[in-house]
Scaffold this motif. Structure first.
Motif, short mmCIF file in Angstrom:
data_model
loop_
_atom_site.label_atom_id
_atom_site.label_comp_id
_atom_site.label_asym_id
_atom_site.label_seq_id
_atom_site.Cartn_x
_atom_site.Cartn_y
_atom_site.Cartn_z
N VAL A 1 12.06 2.53 40.93
CA VAL A 1 12.04 3.90 40.44
C VAL A 1 13.28 4.19 39.61
O VAL A 1 14.37 3.70 39.90
N HIS A 2 13.12 4.94 38.54
CA HIS A 2 14.14 5.33 37.56
C HIS A 2 14.44 4.23 36.54
O HIS A 2 15.20 4.48 35.59
N SER A 3 13.89 3.03 36.70
CA SER A 3 14.14 1.97 35.72
C SER A 3 13.21 2.14 34.53
O SER A 3 12.20 2.84 34.59
N ILE A 4 13.58 1.48 33.43
CA ILE A 4 12.81 1.53 32.19
C ILE A 4 12.60 0.10 31.71
O ILE A 4 13.52 -0.72 31.73
N TYR A 5 11.38 -0.19 31.31
CA TYR A 5 11.09 -1.50 30.72
C TYR A 5 10.22 -1.30 29.49
O TYR A 5 9.61 -0.24 29.31
N SER A 6 10.13 -2.29 28.63
CA SER A 6 9.31 -2.19 27.43
C SER A 6 8.47 -3.45 27.26
O SER A 6 8.85 -4.53 27.73
N ILE A 7 7.33 -3.28 26.63
CA ILE A 7 6.41 -4.40 26.38
C ILE A 7 5.88 -4.30 24.95
O ILE A 7 5.44 -3.24 24.51
N ASP A 8 5.91 -5.42 24.24
CA ASP A 8 5.39 -5.50 22.89
C ASP A 8 3.85 -5.56 22.92
O ASP A 8 3.27 -6.02 23.90
N HIS A 9 3.22 -5.11 21.84
CA HIS A 9 1.76 -5.05 21.79
C HIS A 9 1.09 -6.39 22.02
O HIS A 9 -0.04 -6.45 22.51
N SER A 10 1.75 -7.48 21.69
CA SER A 10 1.13 -8.80 21.76
C SER A 10 1.16 -9.41 23.16
O SER A 10 0.51 -10.43 23.41
#
Length: 243
Positions: A164-173
């Protein structure tokens, strides 16, 4: 948060505040992650929910929001150009949810505002999980279709945990899935940059593939009352008042 900041939040657009003047075509998943971090550092979750619970916003939010086939409520808070800010809510976690392995036709960053997430990343390979690959298309009217392409194998590339409170990102591919073994309620605030030129791929096991309806299917949007109730319930859960 100061009275000035509350007034700014009440009157303005979150997307405008953090992305105004940026060229949307050049935004990456890392840019989206940084914008969400700025949002997290400036506002409390409950202040953001209060912002969107205003009556004059609910009808627009409801028209573009619905229950997703992967087991969560998708509440689209804002849209502008290729950008969207939305809530995903798994009210009972991931238990008994058969989530499809998939990629997206958008880059996104996700802020865990309640619960936790586990993502499993996959890649196509010569051996591994046997799946049928589908091409998935959705239009602005919440109508979608799936067309089978071929049979493939997938192997696990990486597993990541997000508290909780963390942030992650993912590319469309990136091909991925959410973990089906997390049982507590979970919600994420997602900032996405659509890539309409890209197709969304879905991978299904044979028994589920046989049930797939490739014809056009329409999703039912929520009502304003339903959105208000969902945002109020989520607000109470974030506050720790309900489980």
């Amino acid at each position: 948060m100061s009275a000035i900041e509350i007034a700014e939040l009440t009157e303005g657009s979150i997307l405008d505040q953090f992305l105004l003047g940026r060229n949307q075509d050049e935004l990456t998943s890392q840019d989206l992650s940084k914008a969400l971090k700025d949002l997290r550092d400036r506002y409390e979750v409950r202040d953001l929910l209060a912002h969107y619970k205003q009556n004059d916003r609910l009808a627009q939010i409801a028209n573009r929001s619905y229950h997703h086939s992967n087991g969560f409520d998708k509440i689209v808070l804002e849209e502008t150009g290729f950008l969207a800010l939305r809530l995903h809510v798994w009210w009972k976690g991931f238990s008994n949810i058969d989530s499809d392995i998939h990629n997206h036709n958008f880059d996104f960053a996700s802020w865990i505002i309640l619960g936790r997430m586990q993502n499993t990343l996959f890649t196509e390979a010569e051996n591994g999980l046997a799946r049928t690959r589908y091409r998935y298309d959705i239009d602005g009217s919440l109508e979608y279709s799936m067309q089978p392409e071929c049979d493939v194998h997938l192997k696990i590339q990486f597993i990541s945990e997000h508290a909780v409170h963390s942030i992650y990102s993912i590319d469309h591919s990136v091909v991925h899935s959410g973990d089906p073994n997390i049982v507590e309620p979970t919600s994420t605030l997602v900032l996405q940059r659509s890539r309409p030129e890209m197709s969304n791929l879905i991978y299904r096991a044979e028994e589920k593939a046989q049930e797939s309806d490739v014809d056009a299917v329409s999703c039912s949007s929520f009502t304003s009352k339903e959105v208000a109730e969902k945002l109020n319930r989520l607000d109470r859960m974030v506050a720790g008042e309900v489980g």
